[in-house]
Design an enzyme around this catalytic site. Structure first.
Site, PDB file in Angstrom:
ATOM      1  N   SER A 157       0.832  -1.217   0.000  1.00 51.65           N
ATOM      2  CA  SER A 157       0.000   0.000   0.000  1.00 51.65           C
ATOM      3  C   SER A 157       0.861   1.259   0.000  1.00 51.65           C
ATOM      4  CB  SER A 157      -0.906   0.025   1.240  1.00 51.65           C
ATOM      5  OG  SER A 157      -1.834  -1.016   1.194  1.00 51.65           O
ATOM      6  N   ARG A 213       1.419   4.226  -3.039  1.00 46.01           N
ATOM      7  CA  ARG A 213       1.082   5.618  -2.733  1.00 46.01           C
ATOM      8  C   ARG A 213       2.298   6.530  -2.843  1.00 46.01           C
ATOM      9  NH1 ARG A 213      -2.502   2.309  -0.748  1.00 46.01           N
ATOM     10  NH2 ARG A 213      -4.594   2.932  -0.082  1.00 46.01           N
ATOM     11  N   GLY A 255      -5.685  -3.651  -8.391  1.00 47.97           N
ATOM     12  CA  GLY A 255      -6.867  -2.861  -8.051  1.00 47.97           C
ATOM     13  C   GLY A 255      -6.491  -1.511  -7.460  1.00 47.97           C
ATOM     14  N   ARG A 298     -13.626  -6.751 -11.435  1.00 46.60           N
ATOM     15  CA  ARG A 298     -13.721  -6.082 -10.131  1.00 46.60           C
ATOM     16  C   ARG A 298     -14.548  -4.796 -10.230  1.00 46.60           C
ATOM     17  NH1 ARG A 298      -7.904  -6.613  -7.260  1.00 46.60           N
ATOM     18  NH2 ARG A 298      -9.100  -5.913  -5.464  1.00 46.60           N
ATOM     19  N   ASP A 321      -7.216  -8.521   4.089  1.00 46.07           N
ATOM     20  CA  ASP A 321      -6.345  -9.333   3.227  1.00 46.07           C
ATOM     21  C   ASP A 321      -5.809 -10.574   3.932  1.00 46.07           C
ATOM     22  OD1 ASP A 321      -6.617  -7.722   0.988  1.00 46.07           O
ATOM     23  OD2 ASP A 321      -4.947  -6.427   1.541  1.00 46.07           O
ATOM     24  N   LYS A 380     -12.281  -9.398  -4.426  1.00 47.76           N
ATOM     25  CA  LYS A 380     -10.817  -9.295  -4.464  1.00 47.76           C
ATOM     26  C   LYS A 380     -10.332 -10.004  -5.734  1.00 47.76           C
ATOM     27  CE  LYS A 380      -9.966  -7.050  -0.597  1.00 47.76           C
ATOM     28  NZ  LYS A 380      -9.142  -5.841  -0.555  1.00 47.76           N
ATOM     29  N   ARG A 386     -12.631 -14.620  -2.442  1.00 45.43           N
ATOM     30  CA  ARG A 386     -11.799 -15.309  -1.444  1.00 45.43           C
ATOM     31  C   ARG A 386     -12.599 -16.117  -0.429  1.00 45.43           C
ATOM     32  NH1 ARG A 386      -7.272 -10.512  -0.877  1.00 45.43           N
ATOM     33  NH2 ARG A 386      -6.140 -11.057  -2.792  1.00 45.43           N
TER      34      ARG A 386
END
EC number: 2.5.1.19
Length: 423
Positions: free
Chosen positions: A22, A26, A92, A120, A312, A339, A343
């Site tokens: 993440s 970013r 994603g 998605r 996750d 996801k 899942r």
């Protein structure tokens, strides 16, 4: 590629896991729209984060990659029109966050991805961005490929129907281009890496409970970002060291941001022996070393505001639950259905093949702790989190487990199997 895993007698050692996914995404995106140079250390070299670099390069950003160090020459808020369709691969995060940046540009951009991305839901991002004035054309049902037509944006108040850091971050990035402040209200707090990074780059962000207000008109300035280890990658070692007998594993320099540490809280609540040491703060993010020892677990109920903090990690928590005494109930986790794979369905079906007593529900799963799995051939569904969870299951199963399409771990952790072999 298929890979085989056998039961382990113990796990012992000190390891590091790759940089947080993440934060890596970013840092490249925010560095690209900042002014000046952003230097990123310990960048995650997974396929998803490389997709982000490639997309930003196509938008005219000069990015240099040397090992796990990245140098981004920021262009400021306004990028160059891409000559080609931007392909986000399996990511994603890349497609949803980029939509926020592209909404405020002075050109149109088409985004696409692999088959998983095309399934998605993008409506959850299209709706708030459209309210801000963006024009987005997507395939029927709001799926990719989609085209974002840059426009003048206005500030909005948006109440999010679900807690999603990707949706929140997309709106926050778009808010930099708006004419007035934007406030986002979440039902529960989701991971807050964007808020922390906005502050360190010079954006004005106010957080009040589950409300985040962003103010336009502040210059973003390039920064040095040291990316801590990814707790989502550490989760597989946390669970494995808890389950495999006679184990003690220390994972160094892991991001322990409270919006991400649901996995630690849950395994501890189940009876796990987890100790955090060397706690410190780097770039507004909490970091620590995590030591895990073998423990006996008991089943618990997991739901509500805990879910966004471990979304996750639920597949590997399901593996832990097989070896816990009693029943584990996971609920409020419908988000797992959209996801890289569904899942709820995929981890349930594959653990069943290994003999687990696990049942799919509308919003989660119920696992009876039998303490037993037998090796079998299982499918990853090209989902990195499923492949890694099944590997942990294989470490505890009688006999041999073969995981099909096991190379999908390259999405987030290319050296995953190699790191386990070191223990």
């Amino acid at each position: 590629m298929d890979i085989e895993v056998k039961k382990k007698r113990f796990l012992k050692g000190v390891i590091s896991v790759p940089g947080d996914k993440s934060i890596s995404h970013r840092a490249v995106m925010i560095g690209s729209i900042a002014e000046g140079i952003t230097e990123i250390e310990n960048f995650l070299l997974g396929e998803d984060c490389i997709s982000t670099i490639n997309c930003m390069k196509n938008l005219g950003v000069d990015i240099e990659l040397k090992g796990t160090n990245v140098k981004v020459q920021g262009k400021g808020l306004y990028l160059n029109k891409s000559e080609k369709i931007l392909d986000v691969g399996n990511s994603g995060t890349t497609i949803r966050l980029l939509m926020g940046i592209l909404a405020g540009q002075k050109f149109e951009t088409t985004l696409t991805g692999d088959d998983s991305i095309k399934r998605r839901p993008m409506g959850r991002v299209i709706t708030p961005l459209s309210m801000m004035g963006a024009k987005i054309e997507a395939r029927e049902g709001n799926f990719a490929p989609l085209t974002v037509f840059g426009n003048k944006l206005k500030g909005i108040y948006y109440k999010m129907p679900i807690a999603s850091a990707q949706v929140k971050s997309s709106i926050m990035l778009a808010s930099l281009y708006a004419d007035d402040k934007t406030t986002i209200e979440e039902p529960y707090p989701s991971r807050n890496h964007t808020e922390l990074m906005f502050s360190s780059f010079g954006a004005k962000v106010e957080v009040n409970g589950t409300k985040i207000t962003c103010y336009p008109g502040y210059k973003l300035q390039g920064q040095k970002v040291i990316v801590p280890g990814d707790i989502s990658s550490a989760a597989y070692f946390i669970v494995a060291a808890t389950l495999v007998p006679n184990s003690e594993v220390t994972i160094k320099n892991v991001n322990v941001n409270p919006t991400r540490t649901g996995i630690i809280d849950v395994i501890k609540e189940m009876g796990g022996d987890i100790v955090l040491t060397n706690e410190r703060t780097i770039n507004n993010e909490k970091v620590a070393d995590i030591t895990v020892k073998t423990s006996r677990l008991k089943g618990i109920e997991i739901g509500g505001s805990l879910i966004p903090r471990l979304i996750d990690e639920i597949p590997v928590i399901a593996v832990a639950a097989v070896f816990a005494e009693g029943k584990t109930v996971i609920k409020d986790a419908e988000e797992l259905k959209v996801k890289e794979s569904n899942r709820i369905n995929t981890i349930t079906s594959e653990l069943k093949k290994m003999g687990a007593k696990i049942f799919e529900t509308e919003d989660g799963m119920i696992i009876e702790g039998t303490g037993f799995l037998k090796g079998n051939t299982v499918e990853s569904y090209n989902d990195h989190r499923i492949a890694m969870s099944l590997w942990v299951a294989g470490l505890m199963a009688e006999g041999e487990t073969k995981i099909k399409n096991a190379e999908c771990v390259n999405i987030s952790y290319p050296d995953f199997y190699k790191t386990f072999d070191m223990l």
